[in-house]
Design an enzyme around this catalytic site. Sequence first.
Site, short mmCIF file in Angstrom:
data_model
loop_
_atom_site.label_atom_id
_atom_site.label_comp_id
_atom_site.label_asym_id
_atom_site.label_seq_id
_atom_site.Cartn_x
_atom_site.Cartn_y
_atom_site.Cartn_z
CG ASP A 144 -58.10 65.58 -14.64
OD1 ASP A 144 -59.15 65.27 -14.51
OD2 ASP A 144 -57.69 66.37 -15.48
CB VAL A 145 -56.80 61.45 -17.43
CG1 VAL A 145 -56.27 61.04 -18.78
CG2 VAL A 145 -56.79 60.16 -16.90
#
Length: 302
Positions: A256-257
């Site tokens: 996840d960014v």
Amino acid sequence: MQWSNHGSFIEIYPPKEFNFDECLVFLGRSQEEVLHQIRDGLLYKLINVNVELILCRIGFVQHVIHVDFPIRPLSMTSDEEIVAYIWEWFDLDQDLSIFYEVAKQDKILQQIHKRYYGLRMMCIPDLFEALTWAIMGQQINLTFAYKLKQRFVEHFGECLTFEGNTFWLYPTYERIATLGVEDLITLQFTVRKAEYVIGVAEAMRNGELTKEMLLQEPTYLQAQKSLLGIRGVGPWTADYVLMKCLHYPDAFLITDVGLHNALKAQLGLERKPTIEEIKEMATNWEGWQAYATFYLWRSLYE
């Protein structure tokens, strides 16, 4: 669940590790949100119980969640089902005291868990909503994802109006299963995303996919494998659903960014950490990776 009925309103008694204001910060993070509204410290949420639309107004006084109903049909709808929805939405079954013991021993979570003490995972109880919202958010920024959701909800969902404000319900899989791909393309869905969303709706309509089936999987990895068998669902989407809908505290959105940006900021790094570095950092989070991620997300919008 601990609660009591007072005629025109319900009181819900959450665990001591509960901070309503922190939960509102998360719920209020986007101006584009269409499925709830926050006004004057009160949370408005339209829910569907036994095919009846009920508008809940949720407040918090002296560590009690107070729920009344600006709009509620005069029927025999069970208060228990309303409470069950709110209880699950706020993830009140989770024993956060255990997570906090884990966090105390970790240099990254040590201060964060104190800062956001009582923040609960804001869940998505409906499997269709959780899956399709995750699909919508794939490979686009959050602002555009909210725009897609708003169009999707306002075109195909139900609504009620109270005091000049319109409250929306997420579309049902039964409704979406009747659509063609072009119906979603007009809302700026890509062809692939339109196919994936309609495919999930059809699978749920046909009884091939239910929340109950996924909850019966004996382990996290088996539940993840079942989700990965759905067209359009990759590891990030599967873990998002495991985290937000199926209540697996060990679900880990390692790619996840937002998680990467939060770790970069918390550790004062000049670049985002690599997956291998995150695996190393997360060795202390075992069993609580979902909550560690959620609290790190929270640190992004101070």
